[in-house]
Design a protein around this motif. Structure first.
Motif, short mmCIF file in Angstrom:
data_model
loop_
_atom_site.label_atom_id
_atom_site.label_comp_id
_atom_site.label_asym_id
_atom_site.label_seq_id
_atom_site.Cartn_x
_atom_site.Cartn_y
_atom_site.Cartn_z
N GLN A 73 -8.97 7.56 -0.94
CA GLN A 73 -8.88 7.10 0.44
C GLN A 73 -10.26 7.02 1.06
N SER A 91 0.83 -1.20 0.00
CA SER A 91 0.00 0.00 0.00
C SER A 91 0.86 1.25 0.00
N HIS A 150 -5.81 3.52 1.59
CA HIS A 150 -5.94 3.48 0.13
C HIS A 150 -6.55 2.13 -0.26
N THR A 205 1.83 6.14 -7.35
CA THR A 205 0.70 6.90 -7.89
C THR A 205 0.96 8.39 -7.78
N ASN A 254 1.08 3.66 -3.38
CA ASN A 254 0.64 5.04 -3.18
C ASN A 254 1.72 6.02 -3.62
N LEU A 257 -5.39 6.79 -5.75
CA LEU A 257 -5.20 7.75 -4.67
C LEU A 257 -6.40 7.87 -3.74
#
Length: 415
Positions: free
Chosen positions: A316, A297, A322, A304, A301, A314
């Motif tokens: 959340q 994760s 995420h 990204t 992230n 992205l």
């Protein structure tokens, strides 16, 4: 939109999340090393501890200079090309995927030994889904569960060490003397130590994980997680190897390789200790699954945010998780599980290749950081010669493992 803020992880929480993965190696790596290095396994494990000590400085320097999630991907993105950084990220994801699937499967194999009617494949899927849900709940909830698993595991290992030490004190060292005089199957001490070292390097998986979620940790926690992980494997792995060769005849190691620590526990403490070790194995292997979800994760992230992956990831939830990354990783893991029909020997080869490659790439990234970003401030610096020794050691283990099919396709959590 209001920014989602969640509490940072303290030392114990961060250590538990990544420590469950690396400390699960205590279940298998001492036994695996004995199969290749015999009575000299503990020396091979001490050599690995030295190499890991060098990597402590390597990781501390890089993350201190660039304190962002991503591990090897992050340092290579800042010192080389996006293509090479993406390769490191791909290998890291493969390593996490293999760790999650194999750990969940082997944990359920241990549970099947207790409850014989258990369907291992279905139970593996259930474990993956449960820890997906936990990861979606947030890093705080994940850390809480990780701490419980971690403390239980360390306590169980300490109990096994004490029981074995007491057994040796009351029964003597006759078994140790017999094992020490056993001829080396590999031909020479040097060969045995090298083969043992290559096998033992598989037991430090998880050391790279802390760098992949460093942004979720409180200031100053990251180097402490490295110290704690190093201390755990540097103590327990060699000590357990010495206890094994002091209690269990080498001729019995291969016969009981599927659950050697449980066999050690039954010999030194009785059936209750063997049962406790089996339950602990289920828990800590599930903890390694959680490590994979948290690590991937943080990595994806970061990718990204760097526009390598679509902004879709992205998104959340209210807890700052995420969840789209986590769910995508779950789909990948379940797909691999069914694609292999639950036969994970080849997946263990993927794990071996990807994990050791990521370690080597991180060391190379450190050297590039020294050359290209030498003016970048950092709290710690690893000596260049130490970095070279560490990288060469990992590459040597990587090459030997790739050319040795006997190690390459071992289900690494199955001992």
């Amino acid at each position: 939109m209001k920014e989602i803020v969640h509490k940072k992880l303290n030392e114990l929480q961060a250590t538990a999340i990544c420590g469950n993965d690396i400390s699960s190696s205590c279940l298998y790596v001492s036994a695996l090393t004995i199969l290749y290095a015999g009575q000299y396994a503990w020396i091979s494990l001490l050599i690995v501890a030295v190499v890991l000590f060098l990597f402590r400085k390597i990781y501390a320097e890089v993350v201190g200079a660039i304190p962002l999630n991503g591990g090897a991907y992050n340092v290579l993105l800042n010192t080389s090309t996006k293509r090479l950084a993406s390769l490191a990220a791909t290998l890291t994801v493969l390593s996490y995927m293999a760790t999650a699937v194999i750990s969940a499967s082997e944990g359920m194999h241990y549970l099947h030994g207790i409850f014989e009617g258990l369907n291992v494949t279905i139970a593996t899927v259930v474990v993956l889904i449960l820890f997906t849900g936990l990861a979606i709940l947030g890093i705080g909830e994940s850390a809480f569960v990780a701490v419980i698993i971690f403390m239980t595991h360390i306590g169980t290992l300490a109990l096994l060490v004490l029981a074995s030490a007491w057994f040796i004190l009351t029964h003597g060292l006759d078994t140790f003397h017999i094992n020490w005089q056993t001829p080396i199957s590999s031909g020479s001490i040097q060969t045995a130590l090298f083969l043992g070292f290559s096998a033992a390097m598989l037991g430090i998986s998880g050391f790279e994980s802390s760098a992949n979620f460093v942004e979720e940790q409180e200031h100053g926690v990251f180097p402490k997680t490295l110290r704690n992980m190093w201390g755990i494997v540097s103590f327990f792995n060699p000590v357990i190897a010495i206890l094994l060769i002091s209690v269990i005849p080498l001729t019995e190691v291969g016969e009981n390789k599927e659950s050697l620590l449980a066999h050690l526990g039954e010999t030194t403490g009785g059936s209750w200790l063997a049962w406790l070790i089996s339950i602990d194995a289920v828990m800590v292997l599930c903890g390694a699954v959680l490590t994979s979800f948290v690590g991937v994760s943080g990595l994806l992230n970061r990718m990204t945010l760097d526009r390598i992956l679509p902004n879709y990831f992205l998104k959340q939830n209210k807890r700052g998780s995420h969840y789209r990354i986590v769910l995508s990783f779950l789909i990948l893991c379940i797909s691999v599980l069914f694609a292999t029909s639950g036969h994970l020997e080849s997946l263990a080869g993927v794990y071996t290749f990807s994990f050791l490659a990521v370690m080597a790439l991180f060391g190379i990234g450190n050297l590039l950081l020294k050359y290209k970003r030498r003016k970048l401030p950092r709290p710690e610096r690893a000596r260049g010669i130490a970095v070279v020794i560490a990288v060469v050691s990992v590459i040597a283990a990587f090459l030997e493992t790739c050319f040795s099919t006997s190690i390459r396709f071992i289900p690494f959590c199955n001992i």
